[in-house]
Design an enzyme around this catalytic site. Structure first.
Site, PDB file in Angstrom:
ATOM      1  N   LYS A 105      32.917  38.987  42.052  1.00 44.91           N
ATOM      2  CA  LYS A 105      31.969  37.889  41.754  1.00 44.91           C
ATOM      3  C   LYS A 105      30.718  38.388  41.049  1.00 44.91           C
ATOM      4  O   LYS A 105      30.067  37.627  40.328  1.00 44.91           O
ATOM      5  CB  LYS A 105      31.604  37.117  43.011  1.00 44.91           C
ATOM      6  CG  LYS A 105      31.074  37.946  44.150  1.00 44.91           C
ATOM      7  CD  LYS A 105      32.185  38.308  45.084  1.00 44.91           C
ATOM      8  CE  LYS A 105      31.789  39.387  46.050  1.00 44.91           C
ATOM      9  NZ  LYS A 105      32.753  39.605  47.103  1.00 44.91           N
ATOM     10  N   LYS A 205      28.639  33.496  44.359  1.00 44.21           N
ATOM     11  CA  LYS A 205      29.803  32.625  44.570  1.00 44.21           C
ATOM     12  C   LYS A 205      29.465  31.167  44.273  1.00 44.21           C
ATOM     13  O   LYS A 205      30.267  30.459  43.666  1.00 44.21           O
ATOM     14  CB  LYS A 205      30.309  32.795  46.001  1.00 44.21           C
ATOM     15  CG  LYS A 205      30.930  34.169  46.229  1.00 44.21           C
ATOM     16  CD  LYS A 205      31.155  34.436  47.701  1.00 44.21           C
ATOM     17  CE  LYS A 205      31.845  35.767  47.937  1.00 44.21           C
ATOM     18  NZ  LYS A 205      31.820  36.174  49.350  1.00 44.21           N
TER      19      LYS A 205
END
Ligand code: NAP
Ligand code: HSE
Length: 431
Positions: A105, A205
């Site tokens: 991420k 995220k």
């Protein structure tokens, strides 16, 4: 099924080991479902002599070029972590015409656009299901199953480490350092856990999820991020008394003011569905205009759960290779939308402070917050800390910028010694 799709892994740590295990142990069902056998040919590591949890027939190498330039390798799976060399290696692999799968991420939140452009240019896929929610399917549902919806909210628990820590701190009274060490030992935390406890991992995220959900690029800098480092045992105890539990929430909403995305600890009622999300589990709510509310729940971190998502991505790429098809959905950020800062958001707040224990203090506190349009729902004074009184205020719903001014005013009062903690309350209808 005469073709074997060959994979090059970059990384053989927690997730890499899980991927080798799943691809090996479930090889025949994976081959059936993907329509092709899948074999790992090479694995990039830092130290090929390190004792590994799992043995493999794949060649271990320290030379990235020998993986990403190998003409027999069709899919490069990046599981190194961090920004570099992961970003550069993924770009090189895409430019070599390899499909790329990643759980990273850090790179997807910051360099998604340039990677998608490289994938588009080379007509290959870039898949990143494991980058959010570990084993929970969330990227693919957003890009495919919920694609017909106008999404207004994405909210949930997206960091397994901090959920594990808050859960143990709440249920077993464990201290921060001990429980962080446990989360590291279980393979939940990042190599540098500062990103977990500081909220940055969850911010990355929610930036990824918000970009897909709202079809606009939400950059990491657009996300306001606060972690769990300021939470003290006293806050957990007060929360329990008030019927709340503390969770680290990631929230993204599209309103008439634009798109806002934030990560912060929040008190949620014990009756809220997110209160039941314990251990290293994650849960994500999506609100769409057609589907209504949908919730995704499962293991948000760990070797095998994360490998489950990575392997599904490998299978999707392998299927395309085996069938000479291209089912890619790459960048879905089609519009530029206004980013609405956290100062424009509203919620009730919990404020814990230490003040002089003498007549007139409560009136001074109520007057100070009232001057900033903040009205109080309840005030609790339960105990003394030395010569001081510990006071907890719960406000009605208030705009964040007004609350911040009220906290500044409180901190400046001569009778207030310290504002210890400020936590939002989410999931109640306090007007
Ligand atoms: P990890 O256990 O630290 O493993 C990293 C692996 O990469 C190790 O095998 C290491 O080699 C290798 N490596 C790192 N830098 C390298 C370099 N410069 N050159 C060559 N090899 C290098 O990390 P992880 O927990 O598996 O995480 C991998 C990725 O998955 C990260 O992006 C993470 O954010 C993501 N992720 C993790 C989880 C989780 O639960 N752990 C969940 C979802 C997503 P050595 O083995 O030789 O040291
Ligand atoms: N460190 C991350 C977490 C791993 O604890 O959620 C999963 O992305």
């Amino acid at each position: 099924m005469d073709k074997v799709v060959r994979v090059g892994l970059l990384g053989f740590g927690t997730v890499g080991t899980g991927v080798v295990r799943v691809l090996t142990e479930n090889a025949s069902l994976i081959a059936q479902r993907a329509g092709t056998a899948i074999a790992i040919k090479k694995i990039l590591v830092r130290d090929p002599n390190k004792k590994r949890a799992l043995s493999t027939a794949a060649e271990l190498t320290t030379d990235p070029a020998s993986v990403i330039r190998d003409p027999e390798i069709d899919i490069v799976v990046e599981l190194l972590g961090g920004e570099e060399p992961a970003r550069t290696l993924m770009l090189e692999a895409l430019n070599q015409g390899k499909h790329v799968v990643t759980a990273n991420k850090d790179v997807m939140a910051k360099y998604g656009r340039e990677l998608f452009e490289a994938a588009e240019k080379n007509n290959v896929n870039l898949l990143f299901e494991a980058s959010v929610g570990g084993g929970i399917p969330i990227i693919r549902p957003l890009k495919r199953c919920l694609a017909a919806n106008r999404i207004s909210e994405v909210m949930g628990i997206v960091n397994g480490t901090t959920n594990y820590m808050l859960d143990k701190m709440t249920s077993e009274g464990m201290d921060f350092a001990t429980v962080l060490a446990e989360a590291q030992a279980k393979g939940y935390a990042e190599a540098d856990p500062t990103a977990d406890v500081g909220g940055l991992d969850a911010a990355r995220k929610i930036a990824i999820l918000a970009s897909i959900a709202f079809g606009t690029r939400v950059r990491l800098d657009d996300v306001s991020a606060e972690g769990i480092t300021k939470i003290e045992p006293e806050d957990i105890d007060y929360g329990r008394e008030l019927g709340y539990v503390i969770k680290l929430l990631a929230i993204a909403q599209e309103t008439d003011k634009g798109v806002n995305a934030r990560v912060h600890p929040a008190f949620i009622p014990l009756t809220h569905p997110l209160a039941a999300v314990r251990d290293a589990f994650n849960a994500i709510f999506i609100r769409g205009d057609a589907v209504g509310d949908a919730m995704f729940y499962g293991r948000g971190a760990g070797s095998l759960p994360t490998a489950s998502a990575v392997c599904a991505d490998i299978m999707e790429a392998a299927r395309d290779i085996a069938h000479h098809s291209s089912s890619h959905i790459l960048c879905t950020c089609f519009e530029e939308k206004r980013i609405s800062p956290i100062s424009e958001t509203e919620s009730p707040y919990y404020i814990r402070l230490l003040a002089e224990d003498k007549p007139g203090v409560m009136a001074a506190i109520a007057g100070a917050v009232g001057a900033q349009q903040v009205s109080l729902n309840s005030v609790i004074q339960k105990r003394r800390v030395g010569t001081r009184a510990e006071i907890v205020l719960i406000t009605y719903k208030v705009k964040d910028e007004d609350l911040q001014l009220a906290v500044q005013t409180l901190s400046g009062l001569s009778v207030v010694n310290k504002v210890s903690t400020v936590i939002r309350v989410v999931g109640v209808d306090a007007e």
